[in-house]
Design an enzyme around this catalytic site. Sequence first.
Site, PDB file in Angstrom:
ATOM      1  N   TYR A   1      -1.712  -0.979  11.024  1.00  0.00           N
ATOM      2  CA  TYR A   1      -1.852  -1.569   9.831  1.00  0.00           C
ATOM      3  C   TYR A   1      -0.988  -1.183   8.569  1.00  0.00           C
ATOM      4  O   TYR A   1      -0.198  -1.626   8.123  1.00  0.00           O
ATOM      5  CB  TYR A   1      -3.403  -0.342   8.879  1.00  0.00           C
ATOM      6  CG  TYR A   1      -3.688  -0.860   7.718  1.00  0.00           C
ATOM      7  CD1 TYR A   1      -3.590  -2.516   7.315  1.00  0.00           C
ATOM      8  CD2 TYR A   1      -2.808   0.299   6.420  1.00  0.00           C
ATOM      9  CE1 TYR A   1      -3.619  -2.212   5.990  1.00  0.00           C
ATOM     10  CE2 TYR A   1      -3.411  -0.342   5.103  1.00  0.00           C
ATOM     11  CZ  TYR A   1      -3.349  -1.237   5.108  1.00  0.00           C
ATOM     12  OH  TYR A   1      -3.537  -1.548   3.154  1.00  0.00           O
TER      13      TYR A   1
ATOM     14  N   SER B   1       0.802  -1.670  -0.139  1.00  0.00           N
ATOM     15  CA  SER B   1      -0.151  -0.303  -0.662  1.00  0.00           C
ATOM     16  C   SER B   1       0.576   1.523   0.060  1.00  0.00           C
ATOM     17  O   SER B   1       1.687   1.159   0.241  1.00  0.00           O
ATOM     18  CB  SER B   1      -0.627   0.366   1.388  1.00  0.00           C
ATOM     19  OG  SER B   1      -1.465   1.079   1.505  1.00  0.00           O
TER      20      SER B   1
ATOM     21  N   LYS C   1       2.140  -3.558   6.990  1.00  0.00           N
ATOM     22  CA  LYS C   1       1.983  -3.618   5.061  1.00  0.00           C
ATOM     23  C   LYS C   1       4.168  -3.488   5.391  1.00  0.00           C
ATOM     24  O   LYS C   1       4.428  -4.266   4.278  1.00  0.00           O
ATOM     25  CB  LYS C   1       1.999  -2.551   4.121  1.00  0.00           C
ATOM     26  CG  LYS C   1       0.652  -3.232   4.244  1.00  0.00           C
ATOM     27  CD  LYS C   1      -0.123  -3.804   3.456  1.00  0.00           C
ATOM     28  CE  LYS C   1      -1.919  -4.163   3.837  1.00  0.00           C
ATOM     29  NZ  LYS C   1      -1.758  -5.487   2.680  1.00  0.00           N
TER      30      LYS C   1
END
Length: 345
Positions: free
Chosen positions: A152, A127, A156
């Site tokens: 989050y 991302s 990644k």
Amino acid sequence: MAKYVLVSGGAGYIGSHVTVELLNAGYEVIVADNMSNCDETCYEGVKKITGRADLPLIKMDFCDLEATRKLFKEHQIDAVIHFAAFKAVGESVAEPLKYYKNNLESFVNVITAAHENGGCNILFSSSATVYGEPEKLPVTEKSPRQPATSPYGETKQISEDILSACVKAYTTDGIIKGIALRYFNPIGAHPSALIGELPRGVPNNLVPFITQTAIGKRECLSIFGNDYPTPDGTCLRDYIDVVDLAKAHVAAVSRMLDGKMEESYEVFNVGTGRPVSVLELVNSFEKVNNVKLNYRFTDRRAGDVMSVYADPSLANEKLGWKAERSIDETLESAWKWEKSLAGKE
Ligand code: UDP
């Protein structure tokens, strides 16, 4: 001979669009999902779009190492696309352990099983959050990764590092090759309106919030901040059509399976290179779909970066891929999908 691609999290929003494009390109697909964040709507939609009523759906959790090992033993798997992960930024701040455990454990298990089973090509769904608030725009793959602003985002970053370390370490037995695709803001739906985004509860993301407001499920869209130092005061993002995004995955899988990788671990930005403000997106949505949207400006949302958009030239050149759908087409598809969902209720 057909090549088999395992799509973990393949019943979800991006996974289902990728499955369609892989099947269109002649790959065989094994969809595996624990169904924790979706029902079978998109899986059924994929079968309809592709005419593949026989498409397998394996309900399993990649946090279960034994089940993951079994999957790799029992199937021919030439490449894995790993989507299976939680993705709500706010929730990850409130429940970090849920994110570290699920997102990291499942990915470690996939690589472990792939490595033990003789090796594999692994495509990781990364991302643009890994860039944080960039110092220079547009961001290239060489732009420094800033500290993540949420657990989050951190999962990644860590997952990219895990993949890169395993690629480096496992070069003789059980060879791992990897590609990380860094997505910008995926939006829209398949033109058939048979698959699309199905957020549970109140949407966090802009486009589902827009379509739900337009259909009357939400009263008013809040635009978070109009005092940013941007041309119209609202944030700039790089909105990438989900079908274009899916095609980037096919290009990356082909690059791996056709032996075209230049390094054993590669990273590509998947974006359009076109910055669009929140207000521009809202205006385009209203215009192209001929609907009036109820919106108001509110305070900035904590954790939002002001501007981020991609330099997609590496993916354009090396993957032979380019974003094609216009923002208007994409916003039309998002609205068509919302209306089709309303028709089902
Ligand atoms: N946004 C907004 N209202 C909303 C949801 C999002 O104004 O209800 C803005 C948000 O501040 C950001 C952009 O829309 O500038 C994209 O947000 P989204 O959550 O879709 O993706 P992000 O870029 O945060 O990953």
